[in-house]
Scaffold this motif. Structure first.
Motif, PDB file in Angstrom:
ATOM      1  N   LEU A  70       5.272   6.099  -2.523  1.00  0.00           N
ATOM      2  CA  LEU A  70       4.722   5.294  -1.305  1.00  0.00           C
ATOM      3  C   LEU A  70       5.600   4.083  -0.911  1.00  0.00           C
ATOM      4  O   LEU A  70       5.956   3.740   0.093  1.00  0.00           O
ATOM      5  CB  LEU A  70       3.461   4.615  -1.352  1.00  0.00           C
ATOM      6  CG  LEU A  70       2.196   5.939  -1.313  1.00  0.00           C
ATOM      7  CD1 LEU A  70       0.856   5.093  -1.933  1.00  0.00           C
ATOM      8  CD2 LEU A  70       2.117   6.295  -0.149  1.00  0.00           C
ATOM      9  N   ALA A  71       6.306   3.492  -2.160  1.00  0.00           N
ATOM     10  CA  ALA A  71       6.890   2.339  -1.858  1.00  0.00           C
ATOM     11  C   ALA A  71       8.561   2.808  -1.398  1.00  0.00           C
ATOM     12  O   ALA A  71       9.106   2.196  -0.472  1.00  0.00           O
ATOM     13  CB  ALA A  71       7.326   1.730  -3.438  1.00  0.00           C
ATOM     14  N   TYR A  72       9.038   4.119  -1.846  1.00  0.00           N
ATOM     15  CA  TYR A  72      10.192   4.385  -1.347  1.00  0.00           C
ATOM     16  C   TYR A  72       9.977   4.964   0.015  1.00  0.00           C
ATOM     17  O   TYR A  72      10.852   4.591   0.978  1.00  0.00           O
ATOM     18  CB  TYR A  72      10.580   5.797  -2.246  1.00  0.00           C
ATOM     19  CG  TYR A  72      11.755   6.440  -1.681  1.00  0.00           C
ATOM     20  CD1 TYR A  72      13.007   6.011  -2.305  1.00  0.00           C
ATOM     21  CD2 TYR A  72      11.661   7.523  -0.886  1.00  0.00           C
ATOM     22  CE1 TYR A  72      14.253   6.488  -1.840  1.00  0.00           C
ATOM     23  CE2 TYR A  72      12.783   7.971  -0.451  1.00  0.00           C
ATOM     24  CZ  TYR A  72      14.069   7.631  -0.954  1.00  0.00           C
ATOM     25  OH  TYR A  72      15.299   8.326  -0.562  1.00  0.00           O
ATOM     26  N   LEU A  73       8.868   5.358   0.394  1.00  0.00           N
ATOM     27  CA  LEU A  73       8.589   5.692   2.007  1.00  0.00           C
ATOM     28  C   LEU A  73       8.575   4.441   2.820  1.00  0.00           C
ATOM     29  O   LEU A  73       8.981   4.444   4.009  1.00  0.00           O
ATOM     30  CB  LEU A  73       7.204   6.408   1.940  1.00  0.00           C
ATOM     31  CG  LEU A  73       6.916   7.093   3.200  1.00  0.00           C
ATOM     32  CD1 LEU A  73       8.140   8.048   3.676  1.00  0.00           C
ATOM     33  CD2 LEU A  73       5.340   7.852   3.268  1.00  0.00           C
ATOM     34  N   ALA A  74       8.069   3.477   2.196  1.00  0.00           N
ATOM     35  CA  ALA A  74       7.918   2.178   2.908  1.00  0.00           C
ATOM     36  C   ALA A  74       9.566   1.718   3.278  1.00  0.00           C
ATOM     37  O   ALA A  74       9.763   1.294   4.289  1.00  0.00           O
ATOM     38  CB  ALA A  74       7.305   1.072   2.108  1.00  0.00           C
ATOM     39  N   VAL A  75      10.503   1.967   2.343  1.00  0.00           N
ATOM     40  CA  VAL A  75      11.701   1.628   2.707  1.00  0.00           C
ATOM     41  C   VAL A  75      12.426   2.512   3.421  1.00  0.00           C
ATOM     42  O   VAL A  75      13.023   2.030   4.421  1.00  0.00           O
ATOM     43  CB  VAL A  75      12.638   1.379   0.970  1.00  0.00           C
ATOM     44  CG1 VAL A  75      14.223   1.404   1.441  1.00  0.00           C
ATOM     45  CG2 VAL A  75      12.051   0.645   0.269  1.00  0.00           C
ATOM     46  N   VAL A  76      12.086   3.670   3.518  1.00  0.00           N
ATOM     47  CA  VAL A  76      12.680   4.838   4.364  1.00  0.00           C
ATOM     48  C   VAL A  76      12.170   4.325   5.842  1.00  0.00           C
ATOM     49  O   VAL A  76      13.109   4.570   6.705  1.00  0.00           O
ATOM     50  CB  VAL A  76      12.269   6.141   4.068  1.00  0.00           C
ATOM     51  CG1 VAL A  76      12.662   6.978   5.114  1.00  0.00           C
ATOM     52  CG2 VAL A  76      12.896   6.501   2.865  1.00  0.00           C
ATOM     53  N   ILE A  77      10.886   4.141   6.027  1.00  0.00           N
ATOM     54  CA  ILE A  77      10.481   3.842   7.359  1.00  0.00           C
ATOM     55  C   ILE A  77      11.259   2.558   7.822  1.00  0.00           C
ATOM     56  O   ILE A  77      11.653   2.309   9.128  1.00  0.00           O
ATOM     57  CB  ILE A  77       8.987   3.632   7.444  1.00  0.00           C
ATOM     58  CG1 ILE A  77       8.197   4.767   7.020  1.00  0.00           C
ATOM     59  CG2 ILE A  77       8.502   2.953   8.651  1.00  0.00           C
ATOM     60  CD1 ILE A  77       6.540   4.599   6.903  1.00  0.00           C
ATOM     61  N   ALA A  78      11.558   1.390   7.012  1.00  0.00           N
ATOM     62  CA  ALA A  78      12.213   0.316   7.451  1.00  0.00           C
ATOM     63  C   ALA A  78      13.754   0.932   7.727  1.00  0.00           C
ATOM     64  O   ALA A  78      14.151   0.220   8.831  1.00  0.00           O
ATOM     65  CB  ALA A  78      12.231  -0.864   6.176  1.00  0.00           C
TER      66      ALA A  78
END
Length: 468
Positions: free
Chosen positions: A8-16
């Protein structure tokens, strides 16, 4: 929730990063790729640490591949033409490590489905070769891309296509389908689409292009990182299900078409007056023909092995592994024919029947009886004499010696010695004896008569021992 916190943390970075791709100018987007490449190295390093020591090899190769992606991203940020060529070379090295990771992973998970994996790889490579010659290569020619760079790009496209094919094959036969495997396959697909989109527009993979085209690579980076961070990723190296390897008519057609598609396409181009595709003729032919040749050779070995197993099953007893009646008759016929040619008898036949076997079966069960027969067969085989299982608890030993009398005594002594020690079955020590009848060939007896006389001699020995 904690199981997937890293994802989830990695996905947040990807979305940004995805949001930034639309507003950051071309040179700045290379820094986004550098950030994701570094995060992927961290994710794969954590995966290597989580995996059991014996399953780390594929993930170590994956880590090396992502490490070279960081180098590629650094070179791309320099923004000069000479670094673009170097970045493409580094990218090819990265792809080799990613290919090694995929191959190791697939061989561990589907090691007994090698034929299906080759078929899947060949099919994907043929589709990629057609896409190359119809869509991508003409654009590279128009852009004046040198042949050496075309060969490098084609090799990467075909290898990525082969990897994608085998990953799809492994994912299809897996039940349930592992999410990390699907993510890995998606990453390879996005990487492949990015190759086609960017190289077709610019003639190089690392050259700056529009944000929509670069989104393929961004998505590929994201899926790779998510796959590495998935809690089930370390299990990918475990063996999966084994489907039957049957060469259906459809597969034969695909393999035949695969070998002919590159020469056929090249011939059509020549007929239409289009310049020949030297890159496809060299790299494509080498890869496709090599895989198909390996597949055909493997099928030939499988056919030979299947034939050998069938011949063995036809002439050997399934329980004990000893020659069966058919093999015994063939051995006797051959021995009798040799002694007739030599002009003097030499065949000795010893027929034995185990004492007390029925009681073992009745008291301890048929499984214990089977184990007893297998142990007796092992001991008789260790005598060095030709031993066949005649049926039930009956065995036949065959010797060939012109000095028949002493040879028959030695055979009987070997039989008694082999059965002298007790056999431990179901926690009990069981002593097993045997009644034996020996017959010497006279030079005028056939195999049937030898067996009949030896059988009768065995029953006479049994009756004598009972009377005693």
């Amino acid at each position: 929730m904690t199981r997937f916190s890293g994802m989830l943390a990695y996905l947040a970075v990807v979305i940004a990063c995805t949001a930034a791709m639309g507003v950051v100018p071309g040179p700045g987007r290379q820094w986004i790729f550098l950030l994701l490449a570094i995060l992927n190295v961290i994710a794969v390093t954590l995966l290597v640490r989580r995996a059991p020591p014996g399953d780390r090899a594929p993930f170590v190769q994956l880590g090396l591949g992502t490490g070279w992606l960081v180098v590629n991203a650094v070179l791309a940020t320099l923004g000069q033409d000479r670094w673009v060529v170097a970045a493409d070379v580094v990218l090819a090295v990265s792809n080799l490590h990613l290919l090694a990771a995929a191959v190791l992973l697939v061989l561990r998970r589907a090691r007994n489905d090698l034929g299906g994996l080759i078929d899947a790889a060949v099919t994907a490579i043929v589709i990629a070769a057609l896409t190359w010659t119809l869509l991508l290569q003409p654009r590279l020619d128009q852009a004046g891309v040198p042949l050496l760079l075309q060969v490098n790009l084609l090799a990467s496209v075909l290898l990525l296509s082969g990897v994608l094919g085998v990953l799809i094959r492994v994912a299809r036969i897996a039940r349930p389908r592992p999410a990390p495997l699907v993510l890995f396959a998606g990453a390879v697909l996005c990487d492949l689409l990015g190759y086609v989109a960017v190289a077709g527009a610019t003639g190089a993979v690392t050259a700056q292009t529009t944000a929509p085209r670069e989104m393929f690579f961004l998505l590929g980076y994201a899926l790779l990182g998510l796959a590495a961070l998935h809690p089930d990723a370390p299990r990918l190296a475990r063996p999966g299900p084994v489907p039957p390897d049957r060469l259906f008519t459809g597969r034969v057609i695909v393999l035949t078409a695969a070998v002919t598609v590159v020469p056929f396409v090249s011939g059509v181009r020549e007929i239409l007056g289009v310049r020949g595709d030297a890159a496809l003729l060299t790299v494509g032919n080498l890869l496709i023909v090599g895989l198909v040749a390996f597949r055909v050779a493997r099928l030939a070995r499988q056919r030979e092995e299947a034939g050998r197993q069938l011949r063995h099953q036809a002439t050997h007893d399934l329980l004990t592994g000893l020659p069966n009646r058919a093999a015994l008759w063939a051995r006797l016929d051959a021995g009798l024919a040799r002694e007739r040619l030599a002009g003097r008898p030499s065949v000795i036949l010893l027929f034995c029947d185990l004492n007390g076997f029925k009681q073992v079966n009745d008291r301890l069960g048929h499984l214990a009886g089977d184990r007893l027969l297998a142990e007796v067969a092992r001991r008789l085989r260790s005598t060095g004499l030709y031993t066949a299982r005649y049926g039930g608890d009956e065995f036949v030993l065959v010797g060939d010696d012109p000095d028949q009398g002493p040879a028959a005594d030695r055979m009987t002594a070997l039989l008694r010695a082999a059965l002298a020690e007790p056999v431990r079955i179901a926690g009990e020590e069981i002593r097993i004896g045997a009644a034996a009848g020996t017959v010497l060939s006279t030079g005028g007896l056939n195999a049937d008569e030898l067996i009949r006389r030896a059988d009768q001699a065995m029953y006479d020995d049994k009756a004598t021992r009972r009377a005693a």
